[in-house]
Write a protein that holds these residues in place. Sequence first.
Motif, PDB file in Angstrom:
ATOM      1  N   ARG A   4       1.158  -0.008   7.752  1.00  0.00           N
ATOM      2  CA  ARG A   4       0.513   0.898   8.855  1.00  0.00           C
ATOM      3  C   ARG A   4       0.279   2.110   8.729  1.00  0.00           C
ATOM      4  N   GLU A   5       1.502   2.915   8.421  1.00  0.00           N
ATOM      5  CA  GLU A   5       1.764   4.460   8.215  1.00  0.00           C
ATOM      6  C   GLU A   5       0.867   4.911   7.192  1.00  0.00           C
ATOM      7  N   HIS A   6       1.056   4.061   5.951  1.00  0.00           N
ATOM      8  CA  HIS A   6       0.106   4.583   4.680  1.00  0.00           C
ATOM      9  C   HIS A   6      -1.299   4.403   4.918  1.00  0.00           C
ATOM     10  N   ALA A   7      -1.571   3.368   5.877  1.00  0.00           N
ATOM     11  CA  ALA A   7      -3.451   3.109   5.963  1.00  0.00           C
ATOM     12  C   ALA A   7      -3.656   4.482   6.664  1.00  0.00           C
ATOM     13  N   ALA A   8      -2.781   4.889   7.738  1.00  0.00           N
ATOM     14  CA  ALA A   8      -3.149   6.069   8.508  1.00  0.00           C
ATOM     15  C   ALA A   8      -3.056   7.494   7.926  1.00  0.00           C
ATOM     16  N   GLU A   9      -2.158   7.468   6.843  1.00  0.00           N
ATOM     17  CA  GLU A   9      -2.010   8.845   6.365  1.00  0.00           C
ATOM     18  C   GLU A   9      -3.303   8.949   5.343  1.00  0.00           C
ATOM     19  N   LEU A  10      -3.952   8.235   4.915  1.00  0.00           N
ATOM     20  CA  LEU A  10      -5.345   8.289   4.166  1.00  0.00           C
ATOM     21  C   LEU A  10      -6.439   8.187   5.185  1.00  0.00           C
ATOM     22  N   GLY A  11      -6.085   8.036   6.431  1.00  0.00           N
ATOM     23  CA  GLY A  11      -7.216   8.106   7.239  1.00  0.00           C
ATOM     24  C   GLY A  11      -8.082   6.902   7.261  1.00  0.00           C
ATOM     25  N   ASN A  12      -7.245   5.740   7.067  1.00  0.00           N
ATOM     26  CA  ASN A  12      -7.990   4.280   7.006  1.00  0.00           C
ATOM     27  C   ASN A  12      -7.496   3.484   8.324  1.00  0.00           C
ATOM     28  N   GLU A  13      -8.213   2.564   8.532  1.00  0.00           N
ATOM     29  CA  GLU A  13      -7.982   1.842   9.821  1.00  0.00           C
ATOM     30  C   GLU A  13      -6.752   0.623   9.167  1.00  0.00           C
ATOM     31  N   VAL A  14      -6.309   0.189  10.138  1.00  0.00           N
ATOM     32  CA  VAL A  14      -5.162  -0.976   9.614  1.00  0.00           C
ATOM     33  C   VAL A  14      -6.353  -2.360   9.274  1.00  0.00           C
ATOM     34  N   PRO A  15      -6.255  -2.847   8.086  1.00  0.00           N
ATOM     35  CA  PRO A  15      -7.078  -3.748   7.818  1.00  0.00           C
ATOM     36  C   PRO A  15      -6.985  -5.283   8.509  1.00  0.00           C
ATOM     37  N   THR A  16      -7.893  -5.983   8.942  1.00  0.00           N
ATOM     38  CA  THR A  16      -7.875  -7.101   9.612  1.00  0.00           C
ATOM     39  C   THR A  16      -7.554  -8.354   8.621  1.00  0.00           C
ATOM     40  N   GLU A  17      -7.800  -8.212   7.428  1.00  0.00           N
ATOM     41  CA  GLU A  17      -7.352  -9.299   6.386  1.00  0.00           C
ATOM     42  C   GLU A  17      -6.912  -8.586   5.057  1.00  0.00           C
ATOM     43  N   PRO A  18      -6.138  -9.012   4.242  1.00  0.00           N
ATOM     44  CA  PRO A  18      -5.702  -8.618   3.098  1.00  0.00           C
ATOM     45  C   PRO A  18      -6.826  -7.800   2.491  1.00  0.00           C
ATOM     46  N   LEU A  19      -6.483  -6.621   1.793  1.00  0.00           N
ATOM     47  CA  LEU A  19      -7.696  -5.741   0.743  1.00  0.00           C
ATOM     48  C   LEU A  19      -6.944  -5.920  -0.573  1.00  0.00           C
ATOM     49  N   ILE A  20      -7.784  -6.697  -1.287  1.00  0.00           N
ATOM     50  CA  ILE A  20      -7.013  -6.764  -2.670  1.00  0.00           C
ATOM     51  C   ILE A  20      -8.144  -6.140  -3.790  1.00  0.00           C
ATOM     52  N   PHE A  21      -7.453  -5.825  -4.830  1.00  0.00           N
ATOM     53  CA  PHE A  21      -8.128  -5.026  -5.868  1.00  0.00           C
ATOM     54  C   PHE A  21      -7.250  -5.336  -7.180  1.00  0.00           C
ATOM     55  N   PHE A  22      -7.941  -5.095  -8.187  1.00  0.00           N
ATOM     56  CA  PHE A  22      -6.901  -5.477  -9.737  1.00  0.00           C
ATOM     57  C   PHE A  22      -6.711  -4.121 -10.430  1.00  0.00           C
ATOM     58  N   LYS A  23      -5.603  -4.133 -11.156  1.00  0.00           N
ATOM     59  CA  LYS A  23      -5.383  -3.134 -12.209  1.00  0.00           C
ATOM     60  C   LYS A  23      -5.450  -4.228 -13.377  1.00  0.00           C
ATOM     61  N   PRO A  24      -5.846  -3.548 -14.481  1.00  0.00           N
ATOM     62  CA  PRO A  24      -5.885  -4.320 -15.667  1.00  0.00           C
ATOM     63  C   PRO A  24      -4.601  -4.452 -16.718  1.00  0.00           C
ATOM     64  N   PRO A  25      -4.393  -5.627 -16.988  1.00  0.00           N
ATOM     65  CA  PRO A  25      -3.057  -5.720 -17.766  1.00  0.00           C
ATOM     66  C   PRO A  25      -2.835  -4.420 -18.970  1.00  0.00           C
ATOM     67  N   SER A  26      -3.838  -3.855 -19.235  1.00  0.00           N
ATOM     68  CA  SER A  26      -3.702  -2.939 -20.192  1.00  0.00           C
ATOM     69  C   SER A  26      -3.071  -1.559 -19.686  1.00  0.00           C
ATOM     70  N   SER A  27      -3.048  -1.592 -18.391  1.00  0.00           N
ATOM     71  CA  SER A  27      -2.355  -0.352 -17.772  1.00  0.00           C
ATOM     72  C   SER A  27      -0.999  -0.499 -17.580  1.00  0.00           C
ATOM     73  N   ILE A  28      -0.203  -1.583 -17.910  1.00  0.00           N
ATOM     74  CA  ILE A  28       1.145  -1.782 -17.808  1.00  0.00           C
ATOM     75  C   ILE A  28       1.809  -0.665 -18.525  1.00  0.00           C
ATOM     76  N   LEU A  29       2.889  -0.283 -18.267  1.00  0.00           N
ATOM     77  CA  LEU A  29       3.683   0.724 -19.061  1.00  0.00           C
ATOM     78  C   LEU A  29       5.492   0.288 -18.792  1.00  0.00           C
ATOM     79  N   ALA A  30       5.770   0.287 -19.863  1.00  0.00           N
ATOM     80  CA  ALA A  30       7.355   0.060 -19.814  1.00  0.00           C
ATOM     81  C   ALA A  30       8.222   0.874 -19.215  1.00  0.00           C
ATOM     82  N   PRO A  31       9.566   0.707 -18.760  1.00  0.00           N
ATOM     83  CA  PRO A  31      10.325   1.632 -18.035  1.00  0.00           C
ATOM     84  C   PRO A  31      10.668   2.561 -18.978  1.00  0.00           C
TER      85      PRO A  31
END
Length: 268
Positions: A76-103
């Motif tokens: 909730r607090e993260h949605a608010a800090e970026l000025g967004n409403e609390v979603p009513t269903e999950p909001l999903i998106f992708f990152k590509p596997p090529s973005s993976i970085l080792a520790p």
Amino acid sequence: MKYCRFELNKEAKYGLVESVAGQDVITRVLLTTPYQTDEELEDLPSKKINSLPFASAVLLAPVQPSKIVCVGRNYREHAAELGNEVPTEPLIFFKPPSSILAPGKNIRRPRASERVEHEGELGVIIGKTCHNLSDDVDVRPYILGYTCVNDVTARDLQNKDKQWTRAKGFDTFCPVGLVVVQELDPWAGVAVETRVNGELRQQGNTKDFIFALDVVIRYISRVMTLLPGDLIATGTPQGVGPIVAKDVVEVTVEGIGTLSNPVVNEAE
Ligand code: MG
């Protein structure tokens, strides 16, 4: 049980991590990929090696997913800090596997962005193919384990573009690790914290998810088939903020450990 992926004689291996006399050591290497099997981790074929102190191992990202599915605005607090409403269903998106970085490897700030931010999150690794899970299905058997993820984001590009592929998708924008832990209960609540140069910036707990993990996994499974090894980033708590060259970002998930990555500019 917990495992890592590491370099042994210049080859990438999955290794079992055990506590011996109070110290984490890699005691065995797995002879199969941990997630392409129905076996329990402890039953997988493995080979004993000369115990290697975990702290001195060259670690690789412990996942090789076909896709990385992320949940946006799940606190909730993260949605608010970026000025967004609390979603009513999950909001999903992708990152590509090529973005993976080792520790320990460098997060590269791309020249295209003037504001790159950290997002510390709990990561979930899928262990079994799941598709179209119904409400009465227990999702736990589909989960192989848990790890730390940094959903690094070019915030200016996220705001500028109509969708988030570019903002979320740069190479090095998905640090993950150190280990994959099986014994964790996000429903009961685990602390998720992010530090920059040692200073606490984000602090949350998975019991405050807007959408619990079972809701998230069922929801995703009704859109796309989740394959063994796929990674879900479960959303970030409040306190996101910019990172610049020479910063060190640490994501700590209670019961897993701390994922640490330095930040550099692209040209470096
Ligand atoms: Mg995120």
